[in-house]
Every structure is written in structure tokens, then in C-alpha cells.
Scaffold this active site. Structure first.
Site, short mmCIF file in Angstrom:
data_model
loop_
_atom_site.label_atom_id
_atom_site.label_comp_id
_atom_site.label_asym_id
_atom_site.label_seq_id
_atom_site.Cartn_x
_atom_site.Cartn_y
_atom_site.Cartn_z
CG ASP A 18 -2.03 0.99 1.16
OD1 ASP A 18 -2.34 1.45 0.04
OD2 ASP A 18 -2.60 1.32 2.20
CG ASN A 66 -7.22 -2.60 -6.65
OD1 ASN A 66 -6.23 -3.29 -6.46
ND2 ASN A 66 -7.67 -1.74 -5.73
#
Length: 247
Positions: A18, A66
Site C-alpha cells: 500500500d 481495484n
């Protein structure tokens, strides 16, 4: 400073990579540059994991959620994954890395699915570290797909409901044959699992580190392993009593 040499190495480490976008934003760069820098961190993490004896490294490359990101960012991420496989596959194969891909493969368009299959097939006989790429992966989706398969077996008369147990469910998941992660890392300081390995991570040690993924170095990785090595894993039981000296 002398480099930490781990003695209690986890068998399986899973990483939520991340912070690529924030890394780029902090430098006034497009988000795509953060993703590109993140690929360099991937190469370093695989190399470090193999060197210190980790047997399985799972990387959360692209979640099933995503797809909701801007189309240009999704396209760039797909391009980076393809470039990584095309450019690095030969090197990974030469270094005895085995590649395994988890996630939903239905409705994957274009040349991405053939590339993933090629990576798995080319490296299937390798005996070094297993690099597990979580692509189009979401833990809830994985569990739903597994439950559907078990329901179909019951409906077809191949499985009795009372035969569905923890072991049968685990064997139906995408990660069948892969040990549960001992350690799940997340970079960027965020402290949540984000639908990642929810079943498999039931007893994993969790470690949230402040570094953004593009800044994830060998030293960062080793520091995380050092913290893991100091933890006592009890799997719901009690710690083993320590005998007093002279007793």
C-alpha cells in the site's frame, strides 16, 4: 550497524503493498510513477525473502475492488503486471522461483490470463521460494466461489453436508496446498486487511509499518522479520510455562 540475521524466519509472509499513490503525490508525480517505483520494491522483496529462507511470499497485486479505480490507472497497472511477467519471468525461473496466482480468473480479458498461466506453467517444477501473486483477488469473493463449488458437489451427490469441515473448505480455496501466512504485513501505516486472506490469516501475526510501499527496502523487510521473531504465537492456547532455574 550490523545487519540483522533472522533465526526465526516465518515460512510464509503475505504483504499488502500500500502507498504507491501517496508516494507519487508527495513528490508531485502522477500516481502511475508510484506504481512503477513499487515494481522495483517487489523485485527487492522477492530477492530478500528468498535469501533469508522464507518459503512463500504472497503479494496483493490487484484486488477485485481495484477495477473501480480510474480507467487510465487500471490500464497502467495491467501494463505494469504484464511488463513484470514478460521482463522478470526468465530471471525468476532461473532463480528457481515458483509462481502461483490466486484470484478469480473468470472474465479476464486480453492477454493477461495467458501470461499468468504461462508464468505458473513455466515455473511449476521449481523448488525455491513460491511467489504467490494475488490478482483480481478478494477474500469474500474467494470464499463465495469456494462455497458454490462445495454446494455443487453436494447437489451432485458427490459430497455429504456433514463432510464439509475446515479442511475441506481450505482445500477448496484458491490457496489450496499453500500454508497459511505466519505474518501479514501492510505498508503505509494503514491498519486493516482490506479483504485479503481473511480465512487464511485467522492466526497470522499482523504488522503495520509506516513506510510507503515504494520505500520498502531490504532493511525494512528485515526489521519486520525481527519484530515477528520476538512474538509468541499461541494459536488460541496458553504460553508454555518456563521452568525456574534449578527446579
Amino acid at each position: 550497524m550490523q545487519e540483522f540475521i533472522p533465526t526465526n524466519v516465518p515460512r510464509h509472509v503475505a504483504i499488502i503493498m500500500d502507498g504507491n499513490g501517496r508516494w507519487a503525490n508527495a513528490r508531485g508525480l502522477p500516481r502511475t510513477m508510484g506504481h512503477r517505483k513499487g515494481v522495483e520494491a517487489v523485485r527487492g522483496a522477492v530477492r530478500t525473502a528468498a535469501e533469508i529462507g522464507i518459503r512463500y511470499l504472497t503479494l496483493f497485486a490487484f484486488s477485485s475492488e481495484n477495477w473501480s479505480r480510474p480507467q487510465d490507472e487500471v490500464s497502467d497497472l495491467m501494463g505494469l503486471l504484464k511488463a513484470f511477467i514478460r521482463r522478470d519471468l526468465v530471471d525468476l525461473h532461473r532463480e528457481n522461483v515458483r509462481i502461483r496466482v490466486i484470484g478469480d480468473r473468470t472474465n479476464l480479458n486480453g492477454d493477461i490470463l495467458p501470461l499468468l498461466i504461462e508464468a505458473e506453467e513455466m515455473t511449476s517444477a521449481n523448488t525455491g521460494i513460491t511467489l504467490v501473486i494475488a490478482f483480481n483477488y478478494g477474500a469474500r469473493d474467494e470464499l463465495a466461489r469456494a462455497m458454490r463449488r462445495l454446494a455443487e458437489e453436494v447437489a451432485a451427490g458427490h459430497l455429504r453436508p456433514d463432510e464439509i469441515n475446515v479442511e475441506r473448505i481450505a482445500a477448496t480455496l484458491d490457496t489450496a496446498g499453500i500454508p497459511d501466512p505466519d505474518l501479514i504485513l501492510r505498508t503505509s501505516g494503514e491498519e486493516r486487511l482490506s479483504n485479503f486472506l481473511l480465512w487464511q490469516g485467522a492466526y497470522s501475526e499482523l504488522l503495520f509499518i509506516p513506510e510507503l510501499w515504494p520505500d520498502f527496502t531490504r532493511e525494512t523487510f528485515l526489521a519486520a522479520i525481527e519484530k515477528y521473531s520476538c512474538r509468541e504465537r499461541r494459536f488460541g492456547g496458553l504460553p508454555q510455562p518456563t521452568l525456574a532455574v534449578g527446579s
